[in-house]
Design an enzyme around this catalytic site. Structure first.
Site, PDB file in Angstrom:
ATOM      1  N   CYS A   1       0.889  -1.159   0.000  1.00 12.99           N
ATOM      2  CA  CYS A   1       0.000   0.000   0.000  1.00 12.99           C
ATOM      3  C   CYS A   1       0.924   1.204   0.000  1.00 12.99           C
ATOM      4  O   CYS A   1       1.509   1.530   1.035  1.00 12.99           O
ATOM      5  CB  CYS A   1      -0.905   0.008   1.225  1.00 12.99           C
ATOM      6  SG  CYS A   1      -1.832   1.547   1.374  1.00 12.99           S
TER       7      CYS A   1
ATOM      8  N   CYS B   1      -0.554   4.364   2.253  1.00 16.26           N
ATOM      9  CA  CYS B   1      -0.516   4.289   3.719  1.00 16.26           C
ATOM     10  C   CYS B   1      -0.010   2.902   4.103  1.00 16.26           C
ATOM     11  O   CYS B   1       1.150   2.600   3.870  1.00 16.26           O
ATOM     12  CB  CYS B   1      -1.871   4.632   4.333  1.00 16.26           C
ATOM     13  SG  CYS B   1      -3.290   3.843   3.559  1.00 16.26           S
ATOM     14  N   SER B   2      -0.866   2.064   4.676  1.00 16.39           N
ATOM     15  CA  SER B   2      -0.397   0.715   5.013  1.00 16.39           C
ATOM     16  C   SER B   2      -1.560  -0.264   5.010  1.00 16.39           C
ATOM     17  O   SER B   2      -1.648  -1.131   5.865  1.00 16.39           O
ATOM     18  CB  SER B   2       0.304   0.722   6.365  1.00 16.39           C
ATOM     19  OG  SER B   2      -0.560   1.247   7.350  1.00 16.39           O
ATOM     20  N   CYS B   3      -2.495  -0.113   4.047  1.00 14.11           N
ATOM     21  CA  CYS B   3      -3.638  -1.034   3.941  1.00 14.11           C
ATOM     22  C   CYS B   3      -3.131  -2.471   3.869  1.00 14.11           C
ATOM     23  O   CYS B   3      -2.154  -2.764   3.178  1.00 14.11           O
ATOM     24  CB  CYS B   3      -4.471  -0.716   2.696  1.00 14.11           C
ATOM     25  SG  CYS B   3      -5.240   0.909   2.779  1.00 14.11           S
TER      26      CYS B   3
END
Lengths: 106, 231
Positions: free
Chosen positions: B117, B120-122
């Site tokens: 991702c 962000c950090s999905c």
């Protein structure tokens, strides 16, 4: 909203930079795909537009979302990797335009 | 103290400082202020929050490993998993209610997926739990899209040029889980034994499931012989 594009369609990602404008924006289209030509790999359904949701608005009508595949070498011609390597991003319909096979690098 | 030869035996001078630090103090204060306001206004209670943290902590990559091992042994389940991952996860008693949409990406002889991702950090938290620190790092997110084979190599993964490496950037409302290929030499293993080969990293796509060791194969084979003898 019904999906305008189908699996296999060639699309061009808008070469737009709304974050450069005077108002605050929230954008989910990564820089590296803007102006790039890709192909629809999956039609993912419709989702409230996160560009509106981020500011507490309802994000309606929901936007069709697609997984769009790009050639790794189109995006990073100097990057490593094999000729067949690819990269895919999930993009909302209002960021996409139909593309002919010749377009790209807008 | 001599930095170069610390008492714990590690050569502390040999690598760069660890750059993963916690959130900045401003964000910690912001989180605390918002949390206290939401609780004070009755949006949720402190107990709701504690329970939600418990639910999050109960999710581990073992859930994903069970799903993958079942897909390896049951072709009909694999078809259902690829068609509707949340329904298939529910079948395996993994609670995916109120979690984002999920797609399972099947690795094949010709196609290898790796998930990131960049924005962000999905991460498929409902299946794998909390993401590892490296997955959230700027270095991984910036580099894997640009030089996926270089990053994979750092994880010990080298793929033939004939295999398409497809980086999947989860930029929006979907979460992605990789269904790795079943390793060679695993045909005699039970589903539970197969699940032990499936790690978090191979469901992100940065590694491949290890082939079972000769000892594990022998043990599985001996166990099977004992079961056969008993009947």
């Amino acid at each position: 909203m019904s999906a305008r594009f189908h699996v296999g369609d060639a699309v061009l990602v808008r070469n737009a930079w709304p974050e450069d404008g005077p108002t605050r924006v929230h954008v989910r289209t990564p820089h590296y795909v803007r102006g790039q030509r890709g192909v629809i790999d999956r039609v993912l359904g419709t989702f409230p537009n996160p560009e509106d949701l981020a500011f507490g608005r309802p994000g309606l009508p929901a936007q069709p979302l697609y997984q769009v595949r790009f050639r790794q070498r189109d995006i990073w011609p100097r990057g490593g990797g094999a000729p067949g390597d690819s990269i895919a991003a999930d993009l909302y319909e209002h960021w996409l335009e139909p593309a002919t096979t010749e377009q790209g690098h807008g | 103290m001599d930095d170069k030869h610390a008492p714990d035996g590690h050569d502390h001078a040999a690598h760069a400082a660890i750059e993963e630090t916690g959130p900045s103090p401003e964000f910690l204060l912001l989180e605390q202020a918002v949390r206290e306001l939401l609780i004070a206004k009755g949006v949720f209670t402190a107990d709701d929050m504690r329970r939600q943290i418990d639910v999050m902590d109960s999710r581990t990559p073992a859930q994903g490993a069970r799903i993958v091992a079942h897909a390896w042994t049951d072709p009909a389940f694999k078809r259902r998993l690829l068609a509707d991952a949340k329904a298939a996860a529910t079948e395996m008693d993994v609670d995916v209610k109120n979690t984002p949409e999920l797609i399972v990406l099947e690795n094949t002889e010709r196609l290898h997926h790796v998930v990131v991702c960049t924005l962000c950090s999905c991460y498929p938290k409902a299946i794998l739990g909390i993401p590892p620190a490296w997955y959230k790092s700027v270095q991984y997110r910036a580099r894997v899209v640009k030089d996926p084979r270089g990053v994979l190599k750092e994880f010990g993964t080298e793929l033939p040029a004939a295999v398409e490496v497809k980086v999947v950037d989860s930029t929006a409302d979907l979460r992605y889980l990789v269904l790795p290929r079943r390793p060679p030499g695993s045909d005699k293993l039970s589903e539970a034994e197969l699940a032990t080969l499936v790690t978090r990293d191979c469901m992100i796509g940065v590694t491949l499931p290890a082939a079972p060791s000769a000892t594990a194969r022998a043990a599985a084979s001996a166990a099977r012989d004992r079961r056969t003898d008993a009947t």
